[in-house]
Design an enzyme around this catalytic site. Structure first.
Site, PDB file in Angstrom:
ATOM      1  N   SER A 157       0.983  -1.199   0.047  1.00  0.00           N
ATOM      2  CA  SER A 157      -0.131  -0.007   0.143  1.00  0.00           C
ATOM      3  C   SER A 157       0.969   1.056   0.153  1.00  0.00           C
ATOM      4  CB  SER A 157      -0.925   0.121   1.275  1.00  0.00           C
ATOM      5  OG  SER A 157      -1.618   1.384   1.359  1.00  0.00           O
ATOM      6  N   TYR A 171      -2.939  -1.457  10.340  1.00  0.00           N
ATOM      7  CA  TYR A 171      -2.878  -1.542   8.655  1.00  0.00           C
ATOM      8  C   TYR A 171      -1.667  -1.108   8.222  1.00  0.00           C
ATOM      9  CZ  TYR A 171      -4.217  -1.431   3.788  1.00  0.00           C
ATOM     10  OH  TYR A 171      -4.341  -1.425   2.303  1.00  0.00           O
TER      11      TYR A 171
END
Length: 284
Positions: A157, A171
């Site tokens: 990401s 995350y």
């Protein structure tokens, strides 16, 4: 239109029932791969196979249920691919979670941290581990004198490279782990012909993110940082994964391919009428 970029290759895609996984499953099948669609939601995976079969009746696709947060499930998925298709050439470790209770260091509960790491980091570790073991058994290409190996693609990401606009500590940490782990594995297995790369999406218009950005204020705060002024589409990430899966990326390993609308390159985003105007088209 298919160009056969993955003809006769065998691929596993996790999180295949929706978002990036669904679009990648369709695209990989279109390009000739035999695809094992893995998802914790078997109904979603089965719907994905139906979509593919309607588009490409000759495609060889199988849906199975697996929880990538369980090592036995990951091993079973790889074993299934070998049993059904005879080998493994591509492993796309795409499944992941972004828990709505994930917050900052003060507010994120340990159980949310542990769950996120179990799926997003351990799941990628196990997926890479069992894919490597399978790819080591692939034959040598006598014409090139090289072991045919395989390609492992891990979804990271943009937050693995920069801080997020909204708190999501577990995350972010898990995706940083994916980035670092992939680089190290790429170095260890490069001489075996096994390539490992990450694809780092920017903010996408997928259920995973839209469920997290559940208010106009949250969405607007994320959009203001995007030079292109829009969320990405899952199919745009699938096209990047296709490149990394194909032989076109045969000299690419240990690389993070950022598909983020310019987000990680921006110090500040432009302002004014031109910057606020909606884009005229999506990427091809």
């Amino acid at each position: 239109m298919s160009t056969g970029r993955l003809r006769n290759k065998v691929a596993i895609i996790t999180g295949a029932g929706s978002g990036i996984g669904l679009e990648s499953s369709i695209l990989f099948a279109q390009e000739g791969a035999n695809v094992l669609l893995v998802d914790i939601n078997i109904q979603a995976a089965q719907r994905a196979t139906e979509i593919i079969k309607r588009k490409y009746p000759d495609a060889k696709v199988i849906a199975i249920r697996a929880d990538v947060g369980k090592e036995a499930d990951v091993k079973a998925a790889v074993d299934t691919a070998i049993k059904e298709f005879g080998r493994l050439d591509i492993m796309f470790n795409n499944a992941g979670i972004m828990h709505p209770a994930d917050d900052n260091a003060l507010n994120t509960e340990e159980k949310i941290w542990d769950l996120t790491m179990q799926i997003n980091a351990k799941g990628v570790w196990w997926g890479s581990k069992y894919a490597i073991l399978a790819m080591r058994k692939n034959p040598t290409d006598e014409s090139k004198g090289l072991h045919t190996g395989g390609s492992i693609i891990n979804t990271a990401s943009f937050v693995a490279s920069m801080g997020a606009a909204t708190p999501q500590l577990a995350y972010t940490a898990s995706k940083g782990a994916v980035l670092a782990m992939t680089r190290e594995l790429a170095m260890i297995h490069a001489r075996e012909g096994i390539r490992l790369n990450t694809v780092s999406p920017g903010p996408l218009k997928t259920p995973l993110l839209m469920n997290f950005l559940d208010t106009p204020e949250k969405r607007d705060r994320r959009l203001v940082h995007l030079p292109m002024g829009r969320f990405g589409e899952a199919v745009e990430i699938a096209k990047a994964a296709l490149f990394l899966a194909s032989d076109e990326s045969s000299y690419t390993t240990g690389t993070d391919l950022k598909v983020d609308g310019g987000l990680t390159s921006a110090y500040v985003t432009p302002i004014g009428e031109q910057a606020l105007a909606p884009p005229t088209s999506l990427a091809g």
